[in-house]
Design a protein around this motif. Structure first.
Motif, mmCIF file in Angstrom:
data_model
loop_
_atom_site.group_PDB
_atom_site.id
_atom_site.type_symbol
_atom_site.label_atom_id
_atom_site.label_comp_id
_atom_site.label_asym_id
_atom_site.label_seq_id
_atom_site.Cartn_x
_atom_site.Cartn_y
_atom_site.Cartn_z
ATOM 1 N N UNK A 1 0.870 -1.168 0.000
ATOM 2 C CA UNK A 1 0.000 0.000 0.000
ATOM 3 C C UNK A 1 0.910 1.222 0.000
ATOM 4 N N UNK A 2 0.373 2.364 -0.357
ATOM 5 C CA UNK A 2 1.158 3.589 -0.495
ATOM 6 C C UNK A 2 1.843 3.930 0.831
ATOM 7 N N UNK A 3 3.101 4.359 0.728
ATOM 8 C CA UNK A 3 3.922 4.625 1.907
ATOM 9 C C UNK A 3 4.386 6.079 1.938
ATOM 10 N N UNK A 4 4.526 6.643 3.136
ATOM 11 C CA UNK A 4 5.094 7.983 3.298
ATOM 12 C C UNK A 4 6.447 7.917 4.001
ATOM 13 N N UNK A 5 7.041 6.748 4.079
ATOM 14 C CA UNK A 5 8.293 6.521 4.801
ATOM 15 C C UNK A 5 9.465 7.197 4.092
ATOM 16 N N UNK A 6 10.322 7.843 4.876
ATOM 17 C CA UNK A 6 11.578 8.403 4.392
ATOM 18 C C UNK A 6 12.706 7.772 5.194
ATOM 19 N N UNK A 7 13.762 7.362 4.489
ATOM 20 C CA UNK A 7 14.936 6.811 5.155
ATOM 21 C C UNK A 7 16.183 7.510 4.635
ATOM 22 N N UNK A 8 17.148 7.710 5.523
ATOM 23 C CA UNK A 8 18.426 8.323 5.194
ATOM 24 C C UNK A 8 19.493 7.243 5.175
ATOM 25 N N UNK A 9 20.412 7.330 4.216
ATOM 26 C CA UNK A 9 21.469 6.325 4.056
ATOM 27 C C UNK A 9 22.823 6.978 4.254
ATOM 28 N N UNK A 10 23.650 6.353 5.052
ATOM 29 C CA UNK A 10 25.039 6.775 5.201
ATOM 30 C C UNK A 10 25.887 5.609 4.747
ATOM 31 N N UNK A 11 26.492 5.762 3.572
ATOM 32 C CA UNK A 11 27.254 4.673 2.978
ATOM 33 C C UNK A 11 28.624 4.460 3.581
ATOM 34 N N UNK A 12 29.095 5.403 4.396
ATOM 35 C CA UNK A 12 30.367 5.229 5.060
ATOM 36 C C UNK A 12 31.574 5.557 4.216
ATOM 37 N N UNK A 13 31.369 5.984 2.951
ATOM 38 C CA UNK A 13 32.511 6.285 2.099
ATOM 39 C C UNK A 13 32.733 7.781 1.940
ATOM 40 N N UNK A 14 31.827 8.600 2.426
ATOM 41 C CA UNK A 14 31.933 10.034 2.229
ATOM 42 C C UNK A 14 32.685 10.726 3.351
ATOM 43 N N UNK A 15 33.035 11.953 3.100
ATOM 44 C CA UNK A 15 33.721 12.757 4.098
ATOM 45 C C UNK A 15 32.704 13.560 4.890
ATOM 46 N N UNK A 16 33.164 14.123 5.988
ATOM 47 C CA UNK A 16 32.305 14.998 6.776
ATOM 48 C C UNK A 16 31.817 16.163 5.918
ATOM 49 N N UNK A 17 32.709 16.737 5.096
ATOM 50 C CA UNK A 17 32.331 17.869 4.244
ATOM 51 C C UNK A 17 31.221 17.493 3.281
ATOM 52 N N UNK A 18 31.280 16.278 2.699
ATOM 53 C CA UNK A 18 30.228 15.846 1.774
ATOM 54 C C UNK A 18 28.892 15.735 2.500
ATOM 55 N N UNK A 19 28.904 15.131 3.685
ATOM 56 C CA UNK A 19 27.684 15.008 4.461
ATOM 57 C C UNK A 19 27.158 16.385 4.844
#
Length: 165
Positions: free
Chosen positions: A140-158
């Motif tokens: 059924x239709x969802x309003x869920x939002x999820x955030x992903x942290x891939x672990x390869x980025x720098x603090x500046x990118x985040x």
């Protein structure tokens, strides 16, 4: 468009804004319900998966499409983010809704952290290291939002991806 007033000649100068679509290179294969990267410039887009559940990855260089590395798990209705050298895809439908996440390094896909809620026909945004997925269907239709942290980025990118302070 833009409008300027020239005080010397006391006239308005109008420069029309022209927005249009132009033909690009055709895909190598027919695709339906596939994911494409969203943070990529036009010359570094990837498209992946598709119905029926597919493994194909295609890469666009601004002119033409070429084959990339196959997904680890075939599916359709998935979401994408990132670029050709740092892609991300999540969710989708296999024989049921999926929570699978995969990361692309420009050559091959590898497992990433799974979604907390399996779904398909969702939207993706961001980069491989700071991705976002939202909405979709769990059956059924969802309003869920999820955030992903891939672990390869720098603090500046985040920091930049979330809009700084």
């Amino acid at each position: 468009g833009d409008i300027w007033y020239n005080t010397n000649t006391q006239t308005l100068k109008i420069v029309p804004l022209i927005i249009s679509w132009a033909a690009g290179g055709n895909l190598n294969n027919d695709h339906e319900n596939w994911a494409s990267s969203t943070a990529a410039p036009q010359s570094a887009v990837i498209g992946v998966g598709g119905a029926p559940p597919g493994l194909l990855t295609e890469e666009y260089n601004g002119t033409a499409w070429s084959s990339g590395g196959n997904l680890g798990t075939a599916r359709y209705g998935l979401a994408g983010a990132g670029t050709q050298s740092a892609g991300l895809c999540m969710g989708g439908y296999i024989s049921a809704v999926s929570a699978i996440t995969e990361q692309y390094n420009g050559t091959a896909w590898a497992s990433g952290g799974n979604l907390a809620t399996a779904r398909y026909l969702l939207a993706g945004a961001g980069t491989q290291s700071v991705g976002l997925c939202m909405g979709g269907s769990t059956g059924s239709v969802s309003n869920i939002t999820e955030e992903y942290t891939g672990g390869t980025g720098s603090y500046d990118e985040l920091f930049n991806a979330v809009g700084g302070l």
